[in-house]
Design a protein around this motif. Structure first.
Motif, mmCIF file in Angstrom:
data_model
loop_
_atom_site.group_PDB
_atom_site.id
_atom_site.type_symbol
_atom_site.label_atom_id
_atom_site.label_comp_id
_atom_site.label_asym_id
_atom_site.label_seq_id
_atom_site.Cartn_x
_atom_site.Cartn_y
_atom_site.Cartn_z
ATOM 1 N N HIS A 80 20.864 45.856 34.620
ATOM 2 C CA HIS A 80 22.179 46.372 34.751
ATOM 3 C C HIS A 80 22.392 47.424 35.790
ATOM 4 O O HIS A 80 23.243 47.404 36.494
ATOM 5 N N LYS A 81 21.314 48.491 35.663
ATOM 6 C CA LYS A 81 21.449 49.535 36.895
ATOM 7 C C LYS A 81 20.371 49.208 38.094
ATOM 8 O O LYS A 81 20.625 49.623 38.966
ATOM 9 N N GLY A 82 19.404 48.539 37.844
ATOM 10 C CA GLY A 82 18.362 48.226 38.739
ATOM 11 C C GLY A 82 17.345 49.367 38.783
ATOM 12 O O GLY A 82 17.563 50.324 38.522
ATOM 13 N N PHE A 83 16.471 49.179 39.597
ATOM 14 C CA PHE A 83 15.366 50.118 39.911
ATOM 15 C C PHE A 83 15.003 50.086 41.457
ATOM 16 O O PHE A 83 15.416 49.227 42.000
ATOM 17 N N TYR A 84 14.247 50.950 41.780
ATOM 18 C CA TYR A 84 13.777 51.310 43.305
ATOM 19 C C TYR A 84 12.483 51.074 43.712
ATOM 20 O O TYR A 84 11.657 51.798 42.805
ATOM 21 N N VAL A 85 12.193 50.649 44.709
ATOM 22 C CA VAL A 85 10.850 50.550 45.232
ATOM 23 C C VAL A 85 10.898 50.945 46.861
ATOM 24 O O VAL A 85 11.928 50.530 47.452
ATOM 25 N N GLN A 86 9.766 51.588 47.399
ATOM 26 C CA GLN A 86 9.795 51.857 48.717
ATOM 27 C C GLN A 86 9.043 50.940 49.405
ATOM 28 O O GLN A 86 7.759 50.588 48.922
ATOM 29 N N ILE A 87 9.523 50.483 50.606
ATOM 30 C CA ILE A 87 8.740 49.495 51.575
ATOM 31 C C ILE A 87 8.551 50.222 52.824
ATOM 32 O O ILE A 87 9.549 50.869 53.378
ATOM 33 N N VAL A 88 7.416 50.516 53.242
ATOM 34 C CA VAL A 88 6.891 51.103 54.248
ATOM 35 C C VAL A 88 6.903 50.277 55.743
ATOM 36 O O VAL A 88 6.531 49.078 55.430
ATOM 37 N N GLU A 89 6.950 50.804 56.812
ATOM 38 C CA GLU A 89 6.932 49.902 57.762
ATOM 39 C C GLU A 89 5.488 49.237 58.252
ATOM 40 O O GLU A 89 5.462 48.028 58.701
ATOM 41 N N GLU A 90 4.892 49.887 57.580
ATOM 42 C CA GLU A 90 3.159 49.240 57.908
ATOM 43 C C GLU A 90 3.160 48.002 57.136
ATOM 44 O O GLU A 90 2.325 47.075 57.613
ATOM 45 N N ILE A 91 3.656 47.990 56.102
ATOM 46 C CA ILE A 91 3.516 46.620 55.230
ATOM 47 C C ILE A 91 4.461 45.472 55.804
ATOM 48 O O ILE A 91 4.286 44.297 55.474
ATOM 49 N N LEU A 92 5.262 45.862 56.983
ATOM 50 C CA LEU A 92 6.201 44.641 57.554
ATOM 51 C C LEU A 92 5.466 44.348 58.917
ATOM 52 O O LEU A 92 6.172 43.603 59.486
ATOM 53 N N LYS A 93 4.371 44.972 59.152
ATOM 54 C CA LYS A 93 3.866 44.197 60.590
ATOM 55 C C LYS A 93 3.670 42.827 60.609
ATOM 56 O O LYS A 93 3.764 42.405 61.860
ATOM 57 N N GLY A 94 3.309 42.411 59.562
ATOM 58 C CA GLY A 94 3.097 40.723 59.469
ATOM 59 C C GLY A 94 4.521 39.997 59.616
ATOM 60 O O GLY A 94 4.311 38.884 59.218
ATOM 61 N N GLY A 95 5.508 40.655 59.317
ATOM 62 C CA GLY A 95 6.855 40.259 59.022
ATOM 63 C C GLY A 95 7.560 40.633 57.760
ATOM 64 O O GLY A 95 7.130 41.552 57.214
ATOM 65 N N LYS A 96 8.379 39.775 57.178
ATOM 66 C CA LYS A 96 8.996 40.253 56.061
ATOM 67 C C LYS A 96 8.294 40.331 54.843
ATOM 68 O O LYS A 96 7.195 39.675 54.900
ATOM 69 N N ILE A 97 8.545 40.969 54.073
ATOM 70 C CA ILE A 97 7.597 41.200 52.659
ATOM 71 C C ILE A 97 8.431 40.519 51.737
ATOM 72 O O ILE A 97 9.653 40.726 51.519
ATOM 73 N N LYS A 98 7.566 39.589 50.947
ATOM 74 C CA LYS A 98 8.262 38.909 50.048
ATOM 75 C C LYS A 98 7.572 39.606 48.410
ATOM 76 O O LYS A 98 6.437 39.917 48.465
ATOM 77 N N LEU A 99 8.416 39.729 47.842
ATOM 78 C CA LEU A 99 8.164 40.167 45.988
ATOM 79 C C LEU A 99 8.439 39.002 45.349
ATOM 80 O O LEU A 99 9.887 38.498 45.050
ATOM 81 N N GLU A 100 7.533 38.570 44.512
ATOM 82 C CA GLU A 100 7.769 37.386 43.415
ATOM 83 C C GLU A 100 7.558 37.736 42.178
ATOM 84 O O GLU A 100 6.416 38.305 41.803
ATOM 85 N N PHE A 101 8.560 37.732 41.548
ATOM 86 C CA PHE A 101 8.408 38.017 40.112
ATOM 87 C C PHE A 101 8.468 36.761 38.978
ATOM 88 O O PHE A 101 9.332 35.930 39.302
ATOM 89 N N ARG A 102 7.636 36.880 38.156
ATOM 90 C CA ARG A 102 7.554 35.711 37.158
ATOM 91 C C ARG A 102 7.029 36.379 35.696
ATOM 92 O O ARG A 102 6.376 37.317 35.738
ATOM 93 N N ASN A 103 7.196 35.579 34.739
ATOM 94 C CA ASN A 103 6.648 35.790 33.406
ATOM 95 C C ASN A 103 5.847 34.417 32.918
ATOM 96 O O ASN A 103 6.174 33.176 33.548
ATOM 97 N N SER A 104 5.444 34.512 31.709
ATOM 98 C CA SER A 104 4.669 33.506 31.228
ATOM 99 C C SER A 104 5.789 32.419 30.590
ATOM 100 O O SER A 104 5.067 31.387 30.290
ATOM 101 N N SER A 105 6.959 32.740 30.523
ATOM 102 C CA SER A 105 7.970 31.705 30.113
ATOM 103 C C SER A 105 8.564 31.013 31.206
ATOM 104 O O SER A 105 9.185 30.091 31.166
ATOM 105 N N GLY A 106 8.103 31.065 32.534
ATOM 106 C CA GLY A 106 8.543 30.156 33.645
ATOM 107 C C GLY A 106 9.636 30.776 34.430
ATOM 108 O O GLY A 106 10.010 30.296 35.461
ATOM 109 N N VAL A 107 10.116 32.020 33.938
ATOM 110 C CA VAL A 107 11.100 32.744 34.665
ATOM 111 C C VAL A 107 10.747 33.162 35.926
ATOM 112 O O VAL A 107 9.566 33.605 35.923
ATOM 113 N N PHE A 108 11.504 32.967 37.070
ATOM 114 C CA PHE A 108 10.968 33.305 38.435
ATOM 115 C C PHE A 108 12.096 33.748 39.403
ATOM 116 O O PHE A 108 13.190 33.548 39.183
#
Length: 520
Positions: free
Chosen positions: A260-288
């Motif tokens: 509902h409100k969300g949460f924050y994470v920090q992305i640093v420029e060093e992690i983007l040296k290889g291009g975009k960063i992808k965050l994949e969320f999943r659980n044991s029920s198959g939600v992705f």
């Protein structure tokens, strides 16, 4: 007659104004401020946490045998209140009230100046672990780099240095009146005036605390919780660093506010040296859910509401959300803003109160396992020693923040050539123990375990042996003094004297067994 009445009125107005200022100061800074909830982690504000904890213990009704853990960060990183009480109960079946008063840099002189307040808490036993760092012997070499020696330095010079607010601000926050009443003839008029002002006015005494605390409370309720010194959110299975950085893969239990409100994470420029960063969320029920970011900064994430179907299942993996990052970054290879001499592969940084819609309170002395504690697991002795030297001594010109550790290491080597002299903090430890002994408060003084690497620099010196004899004597003999200097391996330490979490847990039973004979 009218002139007399006029003068009387002026005096009355002046006196009323002065009384109003004192009452206002008392109400806001010596009373009201301390009614606010304490949501600070251990390293967020050492002195605020110390004062808040003291007031909490003071207000707590004593119903059990009270053990007070006292000391610097050596105490904080060595002992756990909850684990010690639990182990004592397991070994003896006796319930105890274990409390802790500690802040980074709490020297024996500080404890001496707080002696009456400590005794007023009515402890049945004080456990006081100490190490080389607590005696602040390195200050003699800082004050006189070329020829300074602890065996010859002026005691008055060390006293004035001990109350330099730039290096030891605790004297103003914690014991200004005790300081000026004890050392007024050494400190000088200017310092005496400052300590008197801090004693009289809470606004002056706590000015370095209340704005920071109020700002933190505001941020926890209305901000992103992105500017912080120590993480205080939920403990995730894979752990985070003390600053909140994750690994490449991590997981958490979802909360409703995350969708509902969300949460924050920090992305640093060093992690983007290889291009975009992808965050994949999943659980044991198959939600992705998949998110991509191409720019650095704090990013707001709204969790897919479907993940909440398992929300509340905290006793199993049901509902656990697993996150996989496409990239990682290494602090040692980072730019100036994020550069650090560690080789961990890190992911994103979580906001300070991640997983807690209502910030946690009074967790300042509840230590939790962090990634730094896992760093040395499985390392061989040579591997650890290489990393130890890299962490502390590599590239000194680029790392002014580690100068303290290098000076401390050099002090251990220099002291090994000196004769022992019970200078300053040794003397006031003796005075403290005598004061408490007269009030029938036993103190178990422990020469705490030290990293074998740094211990080897001075362990076999006459100074080290004589300093142990002195501590044993002022403690009252072997019943009240323990020498545990070589109880742990090098991989059990972050640095010279701070335990890893695993080492703290390992030593818990030993501390518990040592205090059993005092528990009635």
């Amino acid at each position: 007659m009218s002139s007399h009445n006029s003068n009387y009125s002026k005096i009355l107005i002046l006196a009323s104004g002065i009384c109003f200022v004192f009452l206002l100061d008392f109400f806001f800074f010596k009373f009201g401020f301390w009614l606010l909830p304490n949501e600070s982690a251990w390293a967020s504000d050492y002195f605020y946490n110390f004062l808040h904890e003291y007031k909490s213990i003071e207000d707590k009704k004593k119903e059990k045998f009270r053990i007070l853990l006292l000391g610097s960060s050596v105490a904080h990183y060595s002992l756990s209140k909850k684990e010690l009480a639990s182990e004592i109960f397991r070994l003896s079946g006796k319930e105890t009230d274990v409390e802790m008063l500690s802040y980074a840099g709490m020297a024996p002189l500080d404890s001496y100046l707080l002696r009456k307040k400590i005794a007023d808490l009515n402890p049945d036993l004080i456990v006081y672990p100490v190490n080389f760092v607590d005696w602040r012997l390195y200050r003699a070499y800082v004050l006189d780099p070329k020829s300074g020696k602890n065996e010859t330095i002026s005691e008055d010079k060390l006293v004035r240095d001990a109350f330099d607010w730039r290096d030891a601000p605790q004297s103003r926050f914690l014991f200004p009146w005790e300081t000026v009443s004890e050392f007024w003839n050494i400190l000088g008029i200017e310092k005496d005036s400052e300590f008197l002002a801090a004693s009289l006015f809470g606004a002056y005494r706590y000015k370095g605390i209340y704005w920071k605390t109020l700002g933190s409370l505001w941020e926890h309720r209305f901000g992103r919780n992105s500017s912080y010194r120590e993480y205080s959110g939920v403990q995730i299975p894979e752990r985070v660093t003390s600053r909140g950085w994750t690994t490449k893969s991590f997981s958490f239990f979802p909360k409703k506010y995350m969708a509902h409100k969300g949460f924050y994470v920090q992305i640093v420029e060093e992690i983007l040296k290889g291009g975009k960063i992808k965050l994949e969320f999943r659980n044991s029920s198959g939600v992705f859910q998949s998110l991509e970011f191409s720019s650095p900064g704090w990013k707001k994430i709204l969790l897919d509401p479907r993940f909440l179907e398992g929300e509340g299942s905290f006793d199993s993996s049901l509902g656990l959300v697993k996150v996989e990052l496409s990239n990682t970054w290494t602090p040692y290879e980072a730019g100036p803003e994020h550069k650090d001499w560690i080789r961990d592969k890190l992911g994103v940084r979580l906001q300070q109160t991640f997983g807690e819609e209502v910030p946690r309170q009074r967790m300042q002395f509840d230590r939790e396992e962090r990634i730094e504690d896992l760093r040395y697991l499985g390392m061989s002795g040579p591997e650890y020693e290489e990393y130890f030297n890299f962490r502390i001594f590599a590239d000194p010109k680029l790392r002014p923040g580690t100068q303290y550790l290098r000076v401390l290491g050099e002090a251990k080597k220099r002291i090994s050539t000196e004769s022992f002299r019970p200078v300053l903090h040794f003397h006031y430890m003796k005075e403290l123990l005598q004061y408490l002994r007269e009030r029938k408060v036993p103190v178990l003084l422990i020469n705490n375990p030290e990293n074998p690497i740094s211990l080897s620099w001075y362990e076999n010196s006459n100074w080290y042996k004589d300093h142990l004899d002195y501590l044993r004597t002022i403690s009252g003999g072997d019943n009240f003094f323990l020498d545990w200097k070589d109880e742990l391996r090098s991989t059990d330490f972050w640095d010279y004297h701070h335990f890893t979490y695993q080492a703290m847990t390992k030593m818990n039973s030993k501390y518990a067994q040592a205090v059993l004979k005092f528990v009635e």
